[in-house]
Design an enzyme around this catalytic site. Sequence first.
Site, PDB file in Angstrom:
ATOM      1  N   PHE A 160       0.870  -1.185   0.000  1.00  0.00           N
ATOM      2  CA  PHE A 160       0.000   0.000   0.000  1.00  0.00           C
ATOM      3  C   PHE A 160       0.902   1.229   0.000  1.00  0.00           C
ATOM      4  O   PHE A 160       1.642   1.462   0.944  1.00  0.00           O
ATOM      5  CB  PHE A 160      -0.952   0.051   1.199  1.00  0.00           C
ATOM      6  CG  PHE A 160      -1.902   1.218   1.084  1.00  0.00           C
ATOM      7  CD1 PHE A 160      -3.118   1.087   0.416  1.00  0.00           C
ATOM      8  CD2 PHE A 160      -1.577   2.461   1.592  1.00  0.00           C
ATOM      9  CE1 PHE A 160      -3.977   2.179   0.253  1.00  0.00           C
ATOM     10  CE2 PHE A 160      -2.427   3.561   1.447  1.00  0.00           C
ATOM     11  CZ  PHE A 160      -3.631   3.413   0.779  1.00  0.00           C
ATOM     12  N   ASP A 168       9.541   2.949   1.605  1.00  0.00           N
ATOM     13  CA  ASP A 168       8.371   3.762   1.952  1.00  0.00           C
ATOM     14  C   ASP A 168       8.167   3.632   3.460  1.00  0.00           C
ATOM     15  O   ASP A 168       7.626   2.641   3.946  1.00  0.00           O
ATOM     16  CB  ASP A 168       7.139   3.268   1.177  1.00  0.00           C
ATOM     17  CG  ASP A 168       5.882   4.070   1.545  1.00  0.00           C
ATOM     18  OD1 ASP A 168       5.917   4.804   2.548  1.00  0.00           O
ATOM     19  OD2 ASP A 168       4.867   3.932   0.834  1.00  0.00           O
ATOM     20  N   LYS A 195       2.983  11.278   6.842  1.00  0.00           N
ATOM     21  CA  LYS A 195       2.169  11.112   8.054  1.00  0.00           C
ATOM     22  C   LYS A 195       2.710  11.891   9.257  1.00  0.00           C
ATOM     23  O   LYS A 195       2.453  13.085   9.377  1.00  0.00           O
ATOM     24  CB  LYS A 195       2.031   9.627   8.375  1.00  0.00           C
ATOM     25  CG  LYS A 195       1.208   8.861   7.319  1.00  0.00           C
ATOM     26  CD  LYS A 195       0.812   7.510   7.809  1.00  0.00           C
ATOM     27  CE  LYS A 195       0.210   6.611   6.744  1.00  0.00           C
ATOM     28  NZ  LYS A 195      -1.184   6.851   6.457  1.00  0.00           N
TER      29      LYS A 195
HETATM   30  C1  PLP Z   1       3.181   2.929   3.530  1.00  0.00           C
HETATM   31  C2  PLP Z   1       2.273   4.012   3.026  1.00  0.00           C
HETATM   32  N1  PLP Z   1       2.608   4.704   1.935  1.00  0.00           N
HETATM   33  C3  PLP Z   1       1.829   5.688   1.460  1.00  0.00           C
HETATM   34  C4  PLP Z   1       0.634   6.016   2.068  1.00  0.00           C
HETATM   35  C5  PLP Z   1      -0.221   7.108   1.492  1.00  0.00           C
HETATM   36  O1  PLP Z   1      -0.198   8.250   2.290  1.00  0.00           O
HETATM   37  P1  PLP Z   1      -1.331   9.366   2.097  1.00  0.00           P
HETATM   38  O2  PLP Z   1      -2.628   8.776   2.555  1.00  0.00           O
HETATM   39  O3  PLP Z   1      -0.867  10.523   2.954  1.00  0.00           O
HETATM   40  O4  PLP Z   1      -1.348   9.713   0.641  1.00  0.00           O
HETATM   41  C6  PLP Z   1       0.244   5.314   3.210  1.00  0.00           C
HETATM   42  C7  PLP Z   1      -1.037   5.616   3.876  1.00  0.00           C
HETATM   43  O5  PLP Z   1      -1.598   4.847   4.614  1.00  0.00           O
HETATM   44  C8  PLP Z   1       1.078   4.282   3.707  1.00  0.00           C
HETATM   45  O6  PLP Z   1       0.747   3.570   4.786  1.00  0.00           O
END
Ligand code: PLP
Length: 421
Positions: free
Chosen positions: A148, A232, A261
């Site tokens: 994700f 990530d 975040k």
């Molecule tokens: C590992 C990871 N990458 C990217 C995102 C996407 O972040 P955003 O919701 O701020 O676009 C999330 C969101 O849950 C995430 O957990």
Amino acid sequence: MTRSTDQPATSEAHIALVDERSAHNYAPLPVVIARGEGCWVEDVEGKRYLDLLSAYSALNFGHSHPEIVEALVRQARSLALTSRAFHNDQFGPFCQAITELCGMDMVLPMNTGAEGVETAIKTARKWGYEVKGVAPNEAEIICCHGNFHGRTITVISFSTDPQNRGFGPFTPGFSIVPYGDAEALAKAITPRTVAFLVEPIQGEGGINVPPDGYLARCRDICREHNVLFMADEIQTGLGRTGRLLACDHEDVAPDVLILGKALGGGLLPVSAVLASREILGVFRPGDHGSTFGGNPLACAVARAALDVLVRERLAERAAEMGERFMERLRGIDASIVREVRGRGMLIGIELDPEAGGAKRFCRALADRGVLCKETSDHVIRVAPPLIIDQSDLDQAFEHIAAVLADPAPAAPVAGAGGHER
Ligand SMILES: Cc1ncc(COP(=O)(O)O)c(C=O)c1O
């Protein structure tokens, strides 16, 4: 008819309004939060809840951390937005603070996590063409099954979640390998591969912790093939798993690091891509940007957040309290629990599929004043703010243990069998 300025008086009225006027792209628990402080929130009727979701780890510092709020207010009174058409006096100090903390040369700031991931993809492709020498438009990036990384079209182009399939045509140039299998990565690399994009622990995928040594082995494979290792850490970074970065558990320094975040201190969307000068140096003016990325308000808030993270030793707290908490959860004698896993304060309680879905347990917890959220169909995610104190964590434990023993659902919950956000 209500005037548009009227505030609904009850939770029920708020939910009805949202149901009528908002796209139904989420399925929230029926709790309407009106206030938050630290680990606690209060709904419209004044019922208090302990927040064990932390806005998907964006609230590592809890709700409205006084020092971060102070930085926000001070900066808002002085200067909030310039765009990058001009310099502002908060941007440089933010760049210095975050690169020094993460041991990187350079940073490229954005806003949401998905934008950070998009930025990393552009970075890898440009590096691939200009430094590695991949032929134009041929670059490939390898991603993991169950990933994700956000919701934009390019990012869902490499999602394996069937719910993301209905939005094509998709962006080409991605391939998928099983998560946790380093040899599969080695096999998938071709001369056109520019990067491997990985979550050190898959958050939305179900708090999936890869086998020990996986990240280090993948980093070595990437090095052997001149492929960028892109972590990530939007959900796992900034103390959540008990170290500054989840990659630190294996002493892996990613080539490209994506944060988001919690970087916004629980107040603003702030994301960032960090890398060496050789990698981020590929960008030239006009290649990439964002009206809000690097704005002075976000920079001041993010810098305050990083200060709090270090001074309050939140990563260390997450390690100590999280590991103890996980051990206690593992000791719960409930036949429906298959596994308790995670690192630090990122914990998943996987339930037997026969248990009827994690959502009904989250609902039962909410009835008891504890907010959790399922992640994937059968996993309850427990991710409290890192500032939580032991007595609140003890309370949380009692409620979780009681609910796992008997969720006592009043009625079947909508979406109980499926993971709805
Ligand atoms: C590992 C990871 N990458 C990217 C995102 C996407 O972040 P955003 O919701 O701020 O676009 C999330 C969101 O849950 C995430 O957990």
